[in-house]
Design an enzyme around this catalytic site. Structure first.
Site, PDB file in Angstrom:
ATOM      1  N   ASP A   8      41.201  40.184  44.403  1.00 47.18           N
ATOM      2  CA  ASP A   8      41.331  41.616  44.133  1.00 47.18           C
ATOM      3  C   ASP A   8      41.465  42.308  45.495  1.00 47.18           C
ATOM      4  OD1 ASP A   8      41.001  44.189  42.762  1.00 47.18           O
ATOM      5  OD2 ASP A   8      38.991  44.177  43.634  1.00 47.18           O
ATOM      6  N   ASP A  10      40.929  46.381  46.338  1.00 46.26           N
ATOM      7  CA  ASP A  10      39.974  47.460  46.624  1.00 46.26           C
ATOM      8  C   ASP A  10      38.538  46.986  46.413  1.00 46.26           C
ATOM      9  OD1 ASP A  10      41.794  49.983  46.921  1.00 46.26           O
ATOM     10  OD2 ASP A  10      42.535  48.956  45.141  1.00 46.26           O
ATOM     11  N   ASP A 166      35.418  42.160  43.059  1.00 49.15           N
ATOM     12  CA  ASP A 166      34.136  42.882  43.116  1.00 49.15           C
ATOM     13  C   ASP A 166      33.809  43.599  41.819  1.00 49.15           C
ATOM     14  OD1 ASP A 166      36.246  44.868  43.557  1.00 49.15           O
ATOM     15  OD2 ASP A 166      34.607  46.249  43.993  1.00 49.15           O
TER      16      ASP A 166
END
Length: 216
Positions: A8, A10, A166
């Site tokens: 991922d 961001d 995250d």
């Protein structure tokens, strides 16, 4: 050992939160709407730019989300990302994965244009094999459509790859694609939120993430 790691963006590779907040507030100011806080931004991101825009808009203006999102995208793509930065230890982790013969890629719900900007600047040194953002007509994570297309491009099966992120969305994406996953704890979701989504492996630093990935 795994053949590919899909990251991922961001909150996982880059701390983009301050610039996301600045861009969204610029769009909100231009439209005459109240600005949002950094903490609101943290809660709203992770499910695609349009959903971020929808959450940021006042309830009375949400029927204008498509036009508003288009304006936000223009601001976001033009952003200099002056307040965005990588996380400690990630360069060493990426280099170790590459040295071990593992392909590395990015899959983000950020627009493809926004991902390409970062791919040509802050992410350039890592030598990602692919950087895939949200594209028109393709559903965002946790739908596995873009994940399957990326794995096909990399030439690996879901069983040969690991998803690192995250967010709860990343855990769900990995499940939907039949992949293993590792959830990082330096991003925008708490361990409790990640566990609720079904996360089982956690890394509190890039050094620990590197150790986990090279042992799978």
């Amino acid at each position: 050992m795994v053949k590919a790691v899909v990251f991922d963006l961001d909150g996982t590779i880059l701390d983009t939160l301050p610039d996301l907040n600045r861009c969204m507030n610029a769009a909100l100011r231009a439209a005459g709407y109240p600005e949002i806080t950094l903490e609101q931004t943290r809660r709203y991101v992770g499910h695609g730019g349009r959903n971020f825009a929808l959450a940021a808009l006042p309830a009375s203006a949400r029927d204008t989300v498509d036009a508003f999102y288009a304006q936000y995208c223009k601001i976001h793509v033009a952003c200099k990302n002056e307040h965005t930065h990588p996380f400690e230890g990630e360069a060493a982790c990426m280099a170790a994965l590459k040295k071990a013969g593992c392909k590395i890629a990015v899959l983000t719900n950020k627009s493809q244009e926004g991902a390409d900007v970062l791919g040509g600047t802050l992410l350039k040194e890592y030598g990602f094999d692919a950087i895939v953002g949200n594209r028109p007509g393709i559903p965002v994570k946790p739908d596995p459509t873009s994940t399957f297309a990326l794995l096909k491009e990399l030439g690996v099966s879901p069983q040969e790859a690991v998803f690192v992120g995250d967010g709860d969305t990343d855990v769900e994406t990995a499940k939907n694609a039949g992949m293993r996953s590792v959830s990082v704890l330096w991003g925008y979701r708490s361990k409790e939120e990640l566990e609720k989504a079904g996360a089982e492996r956690f890394a509190s630093s890039y050094a620990q993430l590197q150790e986990i990935l090279l042992s799978l």
